[in-house]
Motif scaffolding. Structure first.
Motif, PDB file in Angstrom:
ATOM      1  N   VAL A  70      12.461  -3.301  -2.851  1.00  0.00           N
ATOM      2  CA  VAL A  70      12.266  -3.193  -4.109  1.00  0.00           C
ATOM      3  C   VAL A  70      13.406  -2.349  -4.711  1.00  0.00           C
ATOM      4  O   VAL A  70      14.181  -1.768  -3.944  1.00  0.00           O
ATOM      5  N   LEU A 106      10.857   2.666  -9.456  1.00  0.00           N
ATOM      6  CA  LEU A 106       9.761   1.747 -10.180  1.00  0.00           C
ATOM      7  C   LEU A 106       9.169   2.719 -10.895  1.00  0.00           C
ATOM      8  O   LEU A 106       9.160   3.829 -10.879  1.00  0.00           O
ATOM      9  N   ASP A 132       3.619  -8.506  -5.822  1.00  0.00           N
ATOM     10  CA  ASP A 132       4.380  -9.307  -4.830  1.00  0.00           C
ATOM     11  C   ASP A 132       4.527  -8.791  -3.427  1.00  0.00           C
ATOM     12  O   ASP A 132       5.102  -8.983  -2.444  1.00  0.00           O
ATOM     13  N   HIS A 133       4.491  -7.101  -3.624  1.00  0.00           N
ATOM     14  CA  HIS A 133       5.055  -6.495  -2.566  1.00  0.00           C
ATOM     15  C   HIS A 133       3.861  -5.697  -2.174  1.00  0.00           C
ATOM     16  O   HIS A 133       4.097  -4.559  -1.187  1.00  0.00           O
ATOM     17  N   GLU A 149       2.473  -2.462 -10.420  1.00  0.00           N
ATOM     18  CA  GLU A 149       3.432  -3.535 -11.145  1.00  0.00           C
ATOM     19  C   GLU A 149       4.271  -4.273 -10.234  1.00  0.00           C
ATOM     20  O   GLU A 149       5.150  -5.117 -10.577  1.00  0.00           O
ATOM     21  N   LYS A 150       4.087  -4.257  -8.946  1.00  0.00           N
ATOM     22  CA  LYS A 150       4.725  -5.108  -7.863  1.00  0.00           C
ATOM     23  C   LYS A 150       3.747  -5.590  -7.008  1.00  0.00           C
ATOM     24  O   LYS A 150       3.810  -5.500  -5.692  1.00  0.00           O
TER      25      LYS A 150
END
Length: 127
Positions: free
Chosen positions: A60, A64, A21-22, A18-19
């Motif tokens: 973040v 999450l 970009d990280h 889901e992340k």
């Protein structure tokens, strides 16, 4: 130190997806994860984890996993999954019973499961 179970690893991988970009820091952390403690609470589970201090911290929000669920053999409604961070590093994976089912008899280390992006359908009010 103990390694992640298949359920724990699959849940964390789905949460990290889901992340994107990280991806770099989170993937690096996942490679160094060790399990410090596990607890079946009867309403789900907590897995306390640590990562290498050499792994890059990720900026973040915590937790999450608001869209990660697991269908669990023996549970009608399954688990929601949340991954918590401390100082940018993974620290705790929580699996919580979506429908309030008792999980005391479930061995989360060996149970059959499937990761989904929504919980099993709840019918009416769950009490």
């Amino acid at each position: 130190m103990t390694q992640l179970t298949e359920l724990e690893r699959a849940a964390i991988e789905a949460i990290l997806a889901e992340k994107p970009d990280h991806f770099g820091p989170l993937s690096e952390q996942l490679q160094s994860v060790t399990v410090e403690k596990r607890e079946n609470t009867g309403g789900g589970f907590f897995t306390t984890i640590s990562v290498s201090s050499l792994a890059q911290a990720a900026i973040v929000s915590s937790p999450l996993g608001l869209n990660v669920y697991a269908n669990i053999d023996g549970m009608e409604h399954g688990l929601g999954m949340l991954l918590f961070f401390e100082q940018g590093r993974m620290s705790l994976l929580e699996g919580y019973s979506v429908g309030g089912e008792n999980t005391s008899a479930i061995d989360f280390g060996t149970v059959a499961f499937a990761i989904n992006d929504s919980p099993a359908t709840l019918h009416g009010n769950v009490r």
